[in-house]
Design an enzyme around this catalytic site. Structure first.
Site, PDB file in Angstrom:
ATOM      1  N   ASP A  38      34.529  12.299  26.752  1.00 59.65           N
ATOM      2  CA  ASP A  38      33.085  12.079  26.681  1.00 59.65           C
ATOM      3  C   ASP A  38      32.310  13.095  27.514  1.00 59.65           C
ATOM      4  OD1 ASP A  38      33.501   9.819  25.047  1.00 59.65           O
ATOM      5  OD2 ASP A  38      33.927   8.609  26.815  1.00 59.65           O
ATOM      6  N   ASP A  88      39.273  15.740  29.355  1.00 51.64           N
ATOM      7  CA  ASP A  88      38.477  14.521  29.262  1.00 51.64           C
ATOM      8  C   ASP A  88      37.799  14.554  27.897  1.00 51.64           C
ATOM      9  OD1 ASP A  88      37.056  12.166  30.138  1.00 51.64           O
ATOM     10  OD2 ASP A  88      35.328  13.453  30.497  1.00 51.64           O
TER      11      ASP A  88
END
Length: 221
Positions: A9, A7
């Protein structure tokens, strides 16, 4: 070979790139404070609470992209990267990615953020494969402000990963191990599919879930 999925953020970067982009636009005088407040308060809180309307959000978030050419956007993104993203890349995140690269693992950045924002960030980490929200372009190659396909959000991350693997003539079981590093409970659908889920800078819900299931927890903040 193993597959390492990251991922973006609050995982590889210690900020939310979708939140930082409106701040950059505000600094440049290209949007007003009301736009930033709507993005960074209403939509972000909905995301944290797990009730984000992804269609409503993307319609709002992508609209400014249609106002500029790709060349203009590329220049803007370089400034945005320098001032709003690079300062939030931790040494630990760089080491994590480097470790998988040196191990010979296939690497993939899989984010709910759109491809315009995430592609240059992935390049900074040396990650070649990316999956983000796909953006529609016109005949000149400029963004229309609309998205296409399945947004890579919640269960959509599983769908988009399966599509990516199918395009390569692969399936998850072709890899000895499949890692997924994420900070958010919104990513539980994919975290529960991989062989090696890892919580990074986890939100409260994910931290509790990871502890309950004995998943590793990393903190890069």
């Amino acid at each position: 070979m193993n597959l390492a999925i990251f991922d973006l953020d609050h995982t590889l970067i210690n900020c939310d790139s979708d939140n930082e982009w409106p701040k950059y636009l505000l600094q440049k005088g290209l949007v007003d404070q009301a736009f930033v407040d709507m993005k960074n308060y209403k939509f972000y809180q909905d995301y944290l609470n797990g009730c984000l309307d992804i269609d409503e959000f993307l319609q709002f978030q992508l609209a400014p992209l249609a106002r500029f050419s790709r060349d203009e956007l590329d220049e803007m993104h370089a400034e945005y990267m320098r001032d709003f993203i690079v300062p939030h890349i931790s040494t630990m995140a760089k080491l994590l990615v480097r470790g998988h690269r040196e191990a010979g693992d296939e690497m993939l950045l899989l984010s709910a953020t759109n491809e315009f924002i995430i592609a240059p960030i992935a390049k900074t980490f040396g990650i070649q494969n990316i999956i983000g929200v796909q953006l529609e372009t016109d005949a000149a190659g400029n963004y229309t402000g609309r998205y296409i396909g399945t947004p890579s959000f919640k269960e959509g991350k599983v769908t988009r990963l399966q599509q990516w693997l199918a395009q390569r003539g692969q399936k998850l079981s072709d890899y000895a191990k499949v890692y997924f590093y994420s900070d958010s409970h919104n990513d539980l659908p994919l975290l529960e599919v991989v062989t090696d889920p890892v919580a990074v800078n986890p939100d409260e819900k994910l931290a509790q879930y990871a502890q309950l299931h004995g998943w590793p927890i990393l903190n890069f903040m």
